[in-house]
Scaffold this motif. Structure first.
Motif, short mmCIF file in Angstrom:
data_model
loop_
_atom_site.label_atom_id
_atom_site.label_comp_id
_atom_site.label_asym_id
_atom_site.label_seq_id
_atom_site.Cartn_x
_atom_site.Cartn_y
_atom_site.Cartn_z
N ILE A 107 39.38 24.55 42.85
CA ILE A 107 40.10 23.35 42.58
C ILE A 107 39.33 22.32 43.58
O ILE A 107 39.43 22.37 44.46
CB ILE A 107 41.77 23.09 43.24
N PRO A 108 38.19 21.56 42.86
CA PRO A 108 37.37 20.94 43.89
C PRO A 108 37.83 19.90 44.74
O PRO A 108 37.23 19.90 45.62
CB PRO A 108 36.39 20.08 42.62
N GLU B 283 39.07 19.58 35.03
CA GLU B 283 38.18 20.54 34.30
C GLU B 283 36.81 20.23 34.21
O GLU B 283 36.43 21.07 33.51
CB GLU B 283 39.10 20.94 33.03
N GLU C 165 42.47 33.03 45.93
CA GLU C 165 42.33 33.07 44.45
C GLU C 165 40.83 32.92 44.27
O GLU C 165 40.23 32.20 45.08
CB GLU C 165 43.33 32.00 43.92
N HIS D 248 41.98 28.74 29.73
CA HIS D 248 40.87 28.41 29.26
C HIS D 248 40.62 29.12 28.03
O HIS D 248 39.32 29.08 27.74
CB HIS D 248 39.82 28.80 30.37
N LEU E 276 40.75 29.30 48.10
CA LEU E 276 40.02 29.40 47.06
C LEU E 276 38.72 29.23 46.90
O LEU E 276 38.21 28.74 48.06
CB LEU E 276 40.26 27.68 46.11
N ASP F 16 48.79 24.84 40.83
CA ASP F 16 47.60 24.97 39.79
C ASP F 16 47.20 26.35 40.14
O ASP F 16 45.90 26.58 39.86
CB ASP F 16 46.84 23.82 40.07
N THR F 17 47.77 27.19 40.64
CA THR F 17 47.25 28.50 40.94
C THR F 17 48.07 29.70 40.43
O THR F 17 49.24 29.55 39.40
CB THR F 17 47.13 28.87 42.52
N HIS G 8 46.62 18.38 37.60
CA HIS G 8 45.70 17.49 36.47
C HIS G 8 46.33 17.58 35.11
O HIS G 8 47.02 18.39 34.56
CB HIS G 8 44.30 18.13 36.51
N HIS H 48 27.27 21.03 38.33
CA HIS H 48 28.31 20.70 39.39
C HIS H 48 28.57 21.78 40.31
O HIS H 48 28.37 22.88 40.17
CB HIS H 48 29.45 19.98 38.67
N ARG I 294 30.47 31.83 42.29
CA ARG I 294 31.86 31.31 43.09
C ARG I 294 31.34 31.38 44.57
O ARG I 294 30.61 32.47 44.99
CB ARG I 294 32.90 32.26 42.57
N GLY J 52 39.50 31.31 41.67
CA GLY J 52 39.30 29.91 40.75
C GLY J 52 38.97 28.97 42.10
O GLY J 52 39.07 29.09 43.04
N LEU K 68 32.32 26.59 43.82
CA LEU K 68 31.43 26.83 42.80
C LEU K 68 30.20 26.16 42.97
O LEU K 68 30.05 25.10 43.42
CB LEU K 68 32.06 26.22 41.35
N1 BES Z 1 43.60 25.96 37.86
C1 BES Z 1 42.30 26.23 37.88
C2 BES Z 1 41.87 26.79 39.09
C3 BES Z 1 42.11 28.08 39.40
C4 BES Z 1 42.03 29.20 38.37
C5 BES Z 1 43.02 28.54 40.66
C6 BES Z 1 42.43 30.38 38.46
C7 BES Z 1 43.39 29.77 40.74
C8 BES Z 1 43.21 30.70 39.77
C9 BES Z 1 41.54 25.06 37.79
O1 BES Z 1 41.97 24.20 36.43
C10 BES Z 1 40.18 25.28 36.91
O2 BES Z 1 40.07 25.66 36.04
N2 BES Z 1 39.08 25.11 38.03
C11 BES Z 1 37.81 25.24 37.32
C12 BES Z 1 36.89 24.24 38.65
C13 BES Z 1 35.65 23.57 37.82
C14 BES Z 1 35.83 23.23 36.44
C15 BES Z 1 34.99 22.90 38.84
C16 BES Z 1 37.37 26.50 37.87
O3 BES Z 1 37.79 27.22 38.69
O4 BES Z 1 36.52 26.86 36.85
#
Ligand code: BES
Ligand code: MN
Ligand code: MN
Length: 455
Positions: A400-401, A154, A396, A427, A195, A180-181, A86, A362, A328, A398, A198
């Motif tokens: 990644i939808p 994002e 991980e 972030h 992953l 992206d991790t 992204h 979301h 999460r 976080g 959310l």
């Molecule tokens: N790159 C991150 C996801 C991530 C974060 C993967 C840490 C592994 C470790 C991604 O850009 C992100 O921030 N995703 C959001 C998704 C949300 C906005 C739906 C998240 O995880 O909060």
């Protein structure tokens, strides 16, 4: 050193400069004022991809921010890799906490500092550099590539599923690759096989129709801030378990073998907690920190507001109190089902004298892949070659939808090969990406294409 590594070593500055150019564009997807910058970033990326040798690159409109699609299909008979990333970034606020402005990339202590440096422009540009290296060394890539770089990750990737469904045929591939991790430590390469998902909700509690004098009315009517505090406090028990009935129903128990594998990871727990700045580790009873942040579901308050928060004192009984709450999720939880259970439970917790409104923002499905698939083995070989040690297999926390959508719509194996570090401040103010990660990651990507071609 082989020809690829030598080329990359000799062209470091040039490749870093290309990343710096894209980091200057404030492609903040959440803020309508930046919509034109988001598009400018997409255009810039598409023309850069054409310049470095991809045979086709275009900016594809969606009802939201555009997707950049590019391809190079000059390796008949070789596998096709679909690279996802992204180009949008999180809002940079609060600006006053940045040591240097978020969209004026600055080199400090071997790190490139800017919003998006790690998440995800820096990681997308490792692949751009890796492709440049192959084009320079042999005039071709070892695999066919299709790139989907989106502008709404994002903000929840709302329009990407529609794009994927329409472009399904054109996106036909053998494997999905995403950077992206993160990695476990600065010299511990890592591959991610799971992953979290959310579920993001908001709670609004209303008491009196307007703010009241707390001396005149206090004691006679319910206080919405206290009512909200009561609801939030009741969402977790003393063991850190979430109290929403049915919340854990779909949670797949962690197999004993996986728990031992997670326990054996070279994870610097003390350093991780120190990095957070929190006084100590706190979480669900019966699980390790590593399990709590990657393999167990969570519930957090992301923000809450009510009444007077300015300087000094104001004796007011507020009319409204609200909180943003995110959960999460882990396999096989689904955001829709979790939200329904959450809403019902929150309503049942509401004390007398207030009205409670719950709404859904979301969600994202959790993602889990089988680490033994051949593409993952190719990634393991690529990382071992570039870092001189085998990668750790990690989950991980976080989200990644699109990862679950890829599985559902395209049904392909996925590689999550990322190079972020826990102190990259993604972030947050002062986001950065270490040049060790950027250059090491670039070599790993270059090798990955070779290893994928080997099958
Ligand atoms: N790159 C991150 C996801 C991530 C974060 C993967 C840490 C592994 C470790 C991604 O850009 C992100 O921030 N995703 C959001 C998704 C949300 C906005 C739906 C998240 O995880 O909060
Ligand atoms: Mn990201
Ligand atoms: Mn992000």
């Amino acid at each position: 050193m082989d020809a690829l590594a030598t080329y990359l070593e000799q062209h470091r500055d040039e490749h870093l400069a290309a990343l710096v150019d894209v980091l200057r564009i404030p492609s903040v997807s959440a803020q309508p004022a930046h919509a034109a910058d988001v598009r400018r970033c997409a255009e810039h990326l598409a023309s850069h991809l054409r310049e470095i040798g991809l045979s086709h690159a275009e900016v594809v409109d969606t009802p939201g921010h555009p997707v950049v699609y590019a391809e190079w299909l000059g390796a008949p008979g070789a596998p096709t890799m679909l690279l996802y990333g992204h180009y949008d970034v999180q809002p940079p606020e609060p600006l006053e906490l940045w040591r240097t402005p978020p969209f004026e990339p600055t080199l400090r202590d071997g790190k490139i500092c800017a919003r998006g440096a790690c998440d995800d422009k820096g990681q997308v540009f490792m692949h751009v550099s890796a492709m440049r290296a192959h084009f320079a060394v042999s005039g071709r890539l070892p695999v066919n590539v299709k790139l989907v770089i989106e502008g709404e990750e994002e903000v929840g990737s709302e329009h990407l599923e529609g794009f994927l469904r329409v472009w399904k045929e054109r996106l036909a591939a053998d494997v999905i690759v995403v950077s992206d991790t993160g990695m476990l430590g600065p010299d511990q390469p890592s591959l991610c096989y799971a992953l979290r998902g959310l579920c993001y909700a908001e709670i609004e509690v209303t008491g009196p129709a307007r703010d009241l004098h707390s001396g005149e009315f206090g004691g006679a009517v319910a206080n919405p801030a206290l009512a909200l505090a009561h609801v939030l406090d009741a969402l977790k028990d003393a063991d850190g378990r979430i109290t929403v009935p049915g919340f854990y129903d779909a949670v797949r128990p962690l197999p004993a073998a996986e728990r031992s594998a997670l326990a054996a990871l070279p994870f610097d727990e003390a350093g991780f907690i120190r990095e957070s700045g929190a006084p100590e580790a706190v979480g669900e009873t019966g699980y390790s920190t590593m399990e709590r942040v990657s393999a167990r579901p969570t519930l957090d308050v992301n923000g809450m507001w009510s009444g007077y928060t300015g300087p000094g004192a104001k004796t007011v009984l507020p009319s409204v109190a609200a909180a943003k709450v995110s959960m999460r999720l882990v396999p096989d939880q689904r955001p829709e089902a979790v939200y329904a259970a959450f809403e019902k439970h929150v309503r049942s917790l509401a004390p007398r004298g207030v009205a409670v409104k719950v709404s859904y923002h979301h969600g994202a499905d959790p993602f889990l892949t089988e680490p033994s698939h051949p593409a993952m083995q190719a990634a393991i070989r690529a990382l071992a070659r570039s870092w001189s040690k085998p990668p750790a297999l990690i989950r991980e926390g976080g989200s990644i939808p699109v990862m679950a959508t890829f599985q559902k719509v395209l049904g392909l194996p996925s590689i999550l090969m990322g190079f972020g570090l826990h102190d990259d401040q993604v972030h947050a103010p002062n986001e950065k990406f270490s040049l060790t990660s950027f250059h090491g990651g670039t070599t790993s990507c270059a090798y990955l294409y070779e290893e994928l071609a080997r099958g």
